[in-house]
Design an enzyme around this catalytic site. Structure first.
Site, short mmCIF file in Angstrom:
data_model
loop_
_atom_site.label_atom_id
_atom_site.label_comp_id
_atom_site.label_asym_id
_atom_site.label_seq_id
_atom_site.Cartn_x
_atom_site.Cartn_y
_atom_site.Cartn_z
CD GLU A 98 -6.53 4.93 23.60
OE1 GLU A 98 -6.90 3.93 24.49
OE2 GLU A 98 -6.05 5.90 24.03
N GLY A 99 -10.47 3.10 19.23
CA GLY A 99 -11.20 2.09 18.71
C GLY A 99 -10.54 1.62 17.73
CG HIS B 28 -3.60 -7.63 -0.74
ND1 HIS B 28 -3.60 -7.07 0.56
CD2 HIS B 28 -3.43 -9.01 -0.50
CE1 HIS B 28 -3.46 -7.85 1.27
NE2 HIS B 28 -3.31 -9.04 0.89
CG HIS C 111 -9.92 -2.82 8.56
ND1 HIS C 111 -9.00 -3.67 9.22
CD2 HIS C 111 -11.23 -3.45 8.66
CE1 HIS C 111 -9.76 -4.92 9.83
NE2 HIS C 111 -10.84 -4.82 9.58
CB ALA D 209 -10.12 -3.70 -3.43
CG ASN E 49 -2.12 -0.80 0.69
OD1 ASN E 49 -3.15 -0.74 0.29
ND2 ASN E 49 -1.93 -2.23 1.61
#
Ligand code: GRF
Length: 215
Positions: free
Chosen positions: A154-155, A183, A116, A185, A21
């Site tokens: 921190e979530g 990956h 994510h 995407a 990335n």
């Protein structure tokens, strides 16, 4: 920081692994697709390929390991110091596999962006691609996806969504094919979302419209 509309935005990219990335971001900056420059890459792990990618592109590559017995908040304060030294407009978590506390996040409000490999509210934490695959094989899932979001606190893998992309799961095609699609995407969505953020002035990550962007 981030107050001049026409200059290229300064990105500090945090990594923990291969850095595919990161490479997508570096390439998009190089071909002017992204009006930005990667001003530093920081890894919490030594000897990862992402640091070599940074080196190869002439970008400062910093390894910041955790000291023995170091409190998470102390590490995060040190990290914030190093990152702030590069004067970033945005801090991009691109395969950064370590939870950040407010000791870090408090220094960069509205400026930390996470990638994510799952859709919002789904599969937070590690191994999201493998867990999505297992659910598909078990017959409880037909698609997954990727998201880019702001990191306000921190979530884990949670925060205002900047962009999403759906990835269908074809169990006949096999896990590797699915992982490759995820990956691809990720690379596309991350570059597109950063492009939106970096084209917005004066302060990219604070525009309310950006929380509605969806890929
Ligand atoms: C990506 O799938 C990212 O979403 C996840 O770790 C992987 C990192 O890949 N958190 P890379 O280091 O960018 O190649």
């Amino acid at each position: 920081m981030g107050t001049t509309s026409n200059r290229r935005k300064r990105l500090v990219v945090l990594v923990s692994g291969s850095g595919s990335n990161l490479q997508a971001i570096i390439d998009a900056c190089a071909d002017e697709q992204l009006p930005a420059e990667v001003v530093a890459v920081v890894s919490n792990k030594p000897d990862v390929f992402a640091l070599q990618r940074a080196d190869a592109s002439g970008v400062p590559a910093v390894h910041m390991g955790v000291h023995p017995g170091e409190e998470r908040s102390d590490y995060d304060a040190r990290l914030a110091d190093v990152v702030a030294g590069f004067d970033p407009d945005l801090v991009v978590l691109a395969g950064w596999m370590r939870i950040l506390t407010m000791s870090f996040l408090g220094w960069f409000p509205q400026r930390v962006v996470n990638l994510h490999p799952a859709l919002p509210g789904e599969l937070p934490g590690t191994d999201a691609i493998a867990r999505a695959w297992d659910e598909a094989v078990g017959g409880t899932r037909t698609q997954s996806g990727v998201m880019v979001h702001l990191v306000p606190d921190e979530g884990v893998d949670d925060g205002p969504v900047l962009g999403t992309a759906i990835v269908p799961i074809d169990v006949q095609a096999g896990f590797d094919a699915f992982a490759a699609l995820v990956h691809q995407a990720e690379h596309r969505l991350l570059v597109d979302t950063l492009g939106d953020l970096c084209s917005t002035s004066p302060s990219p990550a604070t525009s309310p419209a950006l929380s509605e962007v969806s890929a």
